[in-house]
Design a protein around this motif. Structure first.
Motif, PDB file in Angstrom:
ATOM      1  N   SER A  41       0.839  -1.191   0.000  1.00  0.00           N
ATOM      2  CA  SER A  41       0.000   0.000   0.000  1.00  0.00           C
ATOM      3  C   SER A  41       0.874   1.240   0.000  1.00  0.00           C
ATOM      4  O   SER A  41       2.001   1.212   0.496  1.00  0.00           O
ATOM      5  CB  SER A  41      -0.861   0.006   1.274  1.00  0.00           C
ATOM      6  OG  SER A  41      -1.485   1.270   1.446  1.00  0.00           O
ATOM      7  N   GLY A  42       0.340   2.322  -0.536  1.00  0.00           N
ATOM      8  CA  GLY A  42       1.002   3.614  -0.410  1.00  0.00           C
ATOM      9  C   GLY A  42       0.545   4.276   0.879  1.00  0.00           C
ATOM     10  O   GLY A  42      -0.086   3.655   1.730  1.00  0.00           O
ATOM     11  N   GLY A  43       0.892   5.555   1.016  1.00  0.00           N
ATOM     12  CA  GLY A  43       0.436   6.285   2.191  1.00  0.00           C
ATOM     13  C   GLY A  43       1.509   6.410   3.262  1.00  0.00           C
ATOM     14  O   GLY A  43       2.559   5.755   3.222  1.00  0.00           O
ATOM     15  N   SER A  44       1.213   7.226   4.277  1.00  0.00           N
ATOM     16  CA  SER A  44       2.212   7.513   5.321  1.00  0.00           C
ATOM     17  C   SER A  44       2.262   6.427   6.386  1.00  0.00           C
ATOM     18  O   SER A  44       3.314   6.159   6.963  1.00  0.00           O
ATOM     19  CB  SER A  44       1.879   8.859   5.980  1.00  0.00           C
ATOM     20  OG  SER A  44       0.553   8.807   6.501  1.00  0.00           O
ATOM     21  N   THR A  45       1.126   5.755   6.649  1.00  0.00           N
ATOM     22  CA  THR A  45       1.129   4.722   7.701  1.00  0.00           C
ATOM     23  C   THR A  45       2.121   3.608   7.388  1.00  0.00           C
ATOM     24  O   THR A  45       2.943   3.244   8.238  1.00  0.00           O
ATOM     25  CB  THR A  45      -0.292   4.163   7.904  1.00  0.00           C
ATOM     26  OG1 THR A  45      -1.197   5.244   8.112  1.00  0.00           O
ATOM     27  CG2 THR A  45      -0.345   3.196   9.075  1.00  0.00           C
ATOM     28  N   ASP A  69      -1.825  -0.125  -5.544  1.00  0.00           N
ATOM     29  CA  ASP A  69      -2.282   1.052  -6.268  1.00  0.00           C
ATOM     30  C   ASP A  69      -1.107   1.993  -6.483  1.00  0.00           C
ATOM     31  O   ASP A  69      -0.053   1.839  -5.884  1.00  0.00           O
ATOM     32  CB  ASP A  69      -3.445   1.752  -5.547  1.00  0.00           C
ATOM     33  CG  ASP A  69      -3.003   2.519  -4.312  1.00  0.00           C
ATOM     34  OD1 ASP A  69      -2.241   1.962  -3.504  1.00  0.00           O
ATOM     35  OD2 ASP A  69      -3.414   3.672  -4.169  1.00  0.00           O
ATOM     36  N   ARG A  71      -0.096   6.174  -8.129  1.00  0.00           N
ATOM     37  CA  ARG A  71      -0.522   7.457  -8.690  1.00  0.00           C
ATOM     38  C   ARG A  71      -0.062   7.536 -10.136  1.00  0.00           C
ATOM     39  O   ARG A  71       0.915   6.894 -10.538  1.00  0.00           O
ATOM     40  CB  ARG A  71       0.090   8.591  -7.873  1.00  0.00           C
ATOM     41  CG  ARG A  71      -0.528   8.759  -6.469  1.00  0.00           C
ATOM     42  CD  ARG A  71       0.002   7.721  -5.485  1.00  0.00           C
ATOM     43  NE  ARG A  71      -0.568   7.842  -4.149  1.00  0.00           N
ATOM     44  CZ  ARG A  71      -0.167   8.726  -3.227  1.00  0.00           C
ATOM     45  NH1 ARG A  71       0.749   9.616  -3.543  1.00  0.00           N
ATOM     46  NH2 ARG A  71      -0.702   8.763  -2.031  1.00  0.00           N
ATOM     47  N   ASN A  81       4.066   6.042  -5.308  1.00  0.00           N
ATOM     48  CA  ASN A  81       4.147   4.998  -4.273  1.00  0.00           C
ATOM     49  C   ASN A  81       5.391   4.134  -4.484  1.00  0.00           C
ATOM     50  O   ASN A  81       5.984   3.649  -3.519  1.00  0.00           O
ATOM     51  CB  ASN A  81       2.887   4.114  -4.292  1.00  0.00           C
ATOM     52  CG  ASN A  81       1.688   4.815  -3.705  1.00  0.00           C
ATOM     53  OD1 ASN A  81       1.827   5.772  -2.932  1.00  0.00           O
ATOM     54  ND2 ASN A  81       0.497   4.361  -4.060  1.00  0.00           N
ATOM     55  N   GLY A 141      -4.334   0.461   3.234  1.00  0.00           N
ATOM     56  CA  GLY A 141      -4.621   1.559   4.141  1.00  0.00           C
ATOM     57  C   GLY A 141      -6.067   1.978   3.911  1.00  0.00           C
ATOM     58  O   GLY A 141      -6.761   1.415   3.064  1.00  0.00           O
ATOM     59  N   MET A 142      -6.510   2.984   4.689  1.00  0.00           N
ATOM     60  CA  MET A 142      -7.848   3.531   4.472  1.00  0.00           C
ATOM     61  C   MET A 142      -7.778   5.051   4.609  1.00  0.00           C
ATOM     62  O   MET A 142      -7.218   5.562   5.598  1.00  0.00           O
ATOM     63  CB  MET A 142      -8.864   2.987   5.488  1.00  0.00           C
ATOM     64  CG  MET A 142     -10.292   3.365   5.144  1.00  0.00           C
ATOM     65  SD  MET A 142     -11.490   2.890   6.425  1.00  0.00           S
ATOM     66  CE  MET A 142     -11.155   4.148   7.665  1.00  0.00           C
ATOM     67  N   HIS A 147     -11.788   5.488   1.396  1.00  0.00           N
ATOM     68  CA  HIS A 147     -11.227   4.786   0.219  1.00  0.00           C
ATOM     69  C   HIS A 147     -10.180   3.790   0.702  1.00  0.00           C
ATOM     70  O   HIS A 147      -9.601   3.941   1.786  1.00  0.00           O
ATOM     71  CB  HIS A 147     -10.632   5.766  -0.799  1.00  0.00           C
ATOM     72  CG  HIS A 147      -9.237   6.220  -0.498  1.00  0.00           C
ATOM     73  ND1 HIS A 147      -8.952   7.393   0.180  1.00  0.00           N
ATOM     74  CD2 HIS A 147      -8.043   5.657  -0.787  1.00  0.00           C
ATOM     75  CE1 HIS A 147      -7.643   7.530   0.292  1.00  0.00           C
ATOM     76  NE2 HIS A 147      -7.061   6.479  -0.277  1.00  0.00           N
ATOM     77  N   ALA A 149      -6.848   1.313  -1.238  1.00  0.00           N
ATOM     78  CA  ALA A 149      -6.066   1.286  -2.481  1.00  0.00           C
ATOM     79  C   ALA A 149      -6.389   2.603  -3.196  1.00  0.00           C
ATOM     80  O   ALA A 149      -6.316   3.660  -2.562  1.00  0.00           O
ATOM     81  CB  ALA A 149      -6.386   0.043  -3.297  1.00  0.00           C
ATOM     82  N   LYS A 200      -9.238   9.227  10.774  1.00  0.00           N
ATOM     83  CA  LYS A 200      -9.897   8.061  10.172  1.00  0.00           C
ATOM     84  C   LYS A 200     -11.111   7.598  10.986  1.00  0.00           C
ATOM     85  O   LYS A 200     -11.846   6.704  10.576  1.00  0.00           O
ATOM     86  CB  LYS A 200      -8.901   6.883  10.084  1.00  0.00           C
ATOM     87  CG  LYS A 200      -7.562   7.214   9.449  1.00  0.00           C
ATOM     88  CD  LYS A 200      -7.708   7.615   8.012  1.00  0.00           C
ATOM     89  CE  LYS A 200      -6.391   8.074   7.426  1.00  0.00           C
ATOM     90  NZ  LYS A 200      -5.438   6.967   7.196  1.00  0.00           N
TER      91      LYS A 200
HETATM   92  C1  6PG Z   1      -2.238   5.733  -1.497  1.00  0.00           C
HETATM   93  C2  6PG Z   1      -2.722   4.570  -0.686  1.00  0.00           C
HETATM   94  C3  6PG Z   1      -4.003   4.946  -0.025  1.00  0.00           C
HETATM   95  C4  6PG Z   1      -3.674   5.012   1.445  1.00  0.00           C
HETATM   96  C5  6PG Z   1      -4.705   5.766   2.218  1.00  0.00           C
HETATM   97  C6  6PG Z   1      -4.271   5.910   3.679  1.00  0.00           C
HETATM   98  O1  6PG Z   1      -1.819   5.553  -2.638  1.00  0.00           O
HETATM   99  O2  6PG Z   1      -2.242   6.821  -0.897  1.00  0.00           O
HETATM  100  O3  6PG Z   1      -2.726   3.392  -1.291  1.00  0.00           O
HETATM  101  O4  6PG Z   1      -5.073   4.072  -0.234  1.00  0.00           O
HETATM  102  O5  6PG Z   1      -3.542   3.704   1.958  1.00  0.00           O
HETATM  103  O6  6PG Z   1      -4.853   7.029   1.612  1.00  0.00           O
HETATM  104  O7  6PG Z   1      -3.080   6.643   3.680  1.00  0.00           O
HETATM  105  P1  6PG Z   1      -2.301   6.974   5.069  1.00  0.00           P
HETATM  106  O8  6PG Z   1      -1.725   5.681   5.531  1.00  0.00           O
HETATM  107  O9  6PG Z   1      -1.273   7.978   4.655  1.00  0.00           O
HETATM  108  O10 6PG Z   1      -3.320   7.527   6.005  1.00  0.00           O
END
Ligand code: 6PG
Length: 238
Positions: A41-45, A69, A71, A81, A141-142, A147, A149, A200
């Motif tokens: 997954s992408g994202g900061s978590t 997923d 960008r 990502n 992530g969410m 959303h 992915a 969240k």
């Molecule tokens: C992305 C992720 C996206 C991410 C959520 C939560 O490309 O940004 O795949 O689905 O998991 O936006 O992101 P955080 O972990 O940053 O809250």
């Protein structure tokens, strides 16, 4: 509210738990069938999780990294990502280049890029035309809009059941994203939701206890095998 999980006291303990569980599952998967295929997954978590994994002793020769997923930006773009995982993990471990499967982003031709990634998935998992990837692990992530992915509210990808991986136009960004479809996520043997932060809480409440409305709350359609949620996201119930 009764949650189907025990919240972690803070995001750091949540990330540590995910890293520990990832290492254990990787070892089990490699022991049982010689490979560990994970959709990232992408994202900061998860970024901190990937940094923690870069310090662990894993059999990277038998681990294959995919992206759930992406960008619609070049791989060296700050929003990529792939770039995030490369910086946090790939540049620091001895993973063979042939084990790293980034989305072949084509900014001006997202449909073709998504179709090419589907071919990569079919090859890597040796899939027939109607089969879906048997991931060892799908990390998700969410977002605060529920959303996951790049399955964003009110977007076309939410309806697609006969594709593995698609381009998805997201009006709120006025941009394309790339994403696994619901059936591709559901094909995972292990599906982990990583949800941290007070932002969240509202989305999580709707996902777990709201009226069924996945076009508005896409994460409602996910059945994770494990929840990794911190107390901020669960509303301080730790
Ligand atoms: C992305 C992720 C996206 C991410 C959520 C939560 O490309 O940004 O795949 O689905 O998991 O936006 O992101 P955080 O972990 O940053 O809250």
């Amino acid at each position: 509210m009764d949650y189907p999980f025990e919240p972690y006291p803070d995001v750091a303990s949540l990330q540590q738990a995910i890293a520990d569980a990832f290492c254990q599952l990787a070892e089990e998967s490699i022991a049982s069938h010689g490979v560990f295929r994970v959709s990232l997954s992408g994202g900061s978590t998860p970024r901190r999780v990937y940094e923690m994994l870069s310090q662990r002793d894993l059999d990277w020769k038998r681990i294959h990294l995919f992206w759930g997923d992406e960008r619609n930006v070049p791989h060296d773009h700050p929003d990529s990502n792939f770039r995030m995982v490369r910086e946090a993990l790939i540049d620091h471990v001895a993973i063979p280049v042939e084990n790293v499967h980034p989305v072949p982003v084509a900014v001006d031709a997202p449909a073709a890029a998504a179709a090419e990634y589907e071919r990569t998935l079919r090859e890597q998992f040796q899939l027939g035309q109607t089969e879906f990837p048997h991931w060892d692990l799908v990390l998700l992530g969410m977002g605060d809009d529920a959303h996951t992915a790049s399955l964003f509210p009110e977007t076309d990808a939410l309806q697609i059941q006969d594709r593995l991986f698609v381009e998805n136009f997201v009006p709120k960004f006025d941009a394309y994203r790339y994403t696994m479809t619901y059936p591709t996520i559901a094909a995972g043997k292990n599906i982990w939701f990583m949800i941290a932060g007070a932002s969240k809480h509202d989305a999580l409440r709707h996902v777990l206890a709201g009226t069924d409305n996945p076009r508005v709350y896409p994460s409602q359609r996910i059945t994770p095998t494990r929840w990794f949620v911190d107390s901020d996201a669960s509303g301080g119930n730790a």
